[in-house]
Scaffold this active site. Sequence first.
Site, mmCIF file in Angstrom:
data_model
loop_
_atom_site.group_PDB
_atom_site.id
_atom_site.type_symbol
_atom_site.label_atom_id
_atom_site.label_comp_id
_atom_site.label_asym_id
_atom_site.label_seq_id
_atom_site.Cartn_x
_atom_site.Cartn_y
_atom_site.Cartn_z
ATOM 1 N N SER A 1 0.122 5.054 -2.707
ATOM 2 C CA SER A 1 1.234 4.480 -3.445
ATOM 3 C C SER A 1 2.541 4.535 -2.663
ATOM 4 C CB SER A 1 1.365 5.173 -4.802
ATOM 5 O OG SER A 1 2.022 4.342 -5.709
ATOM 6 N N ASP B 1 4.970 -2.892 9.382
ATOM 7 C CA ASP B 1 5.262 -4.327 9.425
ATOM 8 C C ASP B 1 6.488 -4.633 10.282
ATOM 9 O OD1 ASP B 1 3.100 -4.833 7.861
ATOM 10 O OD2 ASP B 1 4.198 -5.690 6.168
ATOM 11 N N LYS C 1 -3.731 2.173 -3.179
ATOM 12 C CA LYS C 1 -3.218 2.036 -4.545
ATOM 13 C C LYS C 1 -1.989 1.133 -4.500
ATOM 14 C CE LYS C 1 -1.122 3.196 -8.501
ATOM 15 N NZ LYS C 1 0.248 2.846 -8.892
#
Length: 446
Positions: free
Chosen positions: A301, A312, A326
């Site tokens: 999470s 990224d 998750k």
Amino acid sequence: MRKVSLVLFGAILGAGTATVATQTHLLSSTSAVAASAETYRQLSLFGDVFEKIRTDYVEKPDEAKLIEAAVNGMLTSLDPHSSYMDAKSFRDMQVQTKGEFGGLGIEVTMEDGLIKVVTPIDDTPAARAGLLANDIITQIDGDQVQGLTLNQAVDKMRGPVNSPVKLKISRKEAKEPLEVTLNRDLIRIKPVRSRTEGGDIGYIRLTQFNEQTYDGLKAAIDKMSTEMPGDKLKGFVIDLRNNPGGLLDQAVMVSDAFLDRGEIVSTRGRNPDETQRFSAKSGDLTKGKPIVVLVNGGSASASEIVAGALQDHKRATVIGTRSFGKGSVQSIIPLGGNGALRLTTARYYTPSGRSIQAKGIEPDQEVLQDVPDELKGKDETKGEAGLKGHLKQKDTEERGGSSAYVPPDPAKDKQLIAAVDFLHGVQKGAANTAKTTDKTTEPKPN
């Protein structure tokens, strides 16, 4: 009733469940969508069944518990992370996310049915009273501890600040039990632990994302930047292994600590107008130092939000094993004095637009640990994809869990060793590399 900002991670990791979250909405008749006539007929059926149980069951049922069970059954039928929290569970969740409570300042665990001290926390009533690791707590305020669960024992030791509690302690070196009376104090859970690796690497371990996390991270970065000024500090290892998550705003702030610009995460609900985007502000606390993020099958999470954002943006190299996966957001919806709903309301996406739901974050460099023989086969989490009723991803291959084992001895921690080696060889501005594969292969505070 004010809005609360939370994200809930409901995966079971080790002995308990952790929580993370996003924006909360209050129940309101004006926001409800009109139900169909068929729905009302089904609700009438529920009323008929409830009445029959209430009047004809062999023993008089607890009507409040019947209603609570029905509500929880409705929520858990949706996905593994939606559920009903009674008033006590709601309070416990708030304590966990706030990161402070009235208590004694000891981490305890249960061993062979006994409550054992793992460690006293510095500058707390427990430390000042001289409690030691491996002490066995046999009585709390005159009541025997044996037979209690760990949570029940912890609840008895927590309480209002400045209130007294008497413990009876069994210590291996002492012939007679020790009795100590302590006054509870405000205890702050420290979600950030830091140290220097190799004399020139800053190691920062984040155990959860509560209200104290960003401040702890900033303090750790400032301290190590002062101790290792200029070029002496080669970079930072951010250890998110077995971190089950926490508050969304803290995940955003932690990510922002290493970024100057760009999106960190977006959340998308059922309706397009519910999309939210969170972006970085100018200012990198590390002044561009190389970063390695460690993840494993227990990273979930909020941890995946941080790892995904830094990956990224090519701001960090991610090392370890695939994360939990998750990728859904839960809202906490208070119900007055009757607890709260934990309801899945959105999915979150990394800056490049990828959802990690039931898939996880793939490390740039996979490094497997040497798992002891007695733990082989027990070291892997199921991952989100292994949870019954999890949200499915369209046109996406799901991935199961990965190893969550971390050796207690840093000298045997292959993932940490790989991170330190990487930073010793990396040049500034080359924080990310092509994916490679190295095939060599938490206690409860009160």
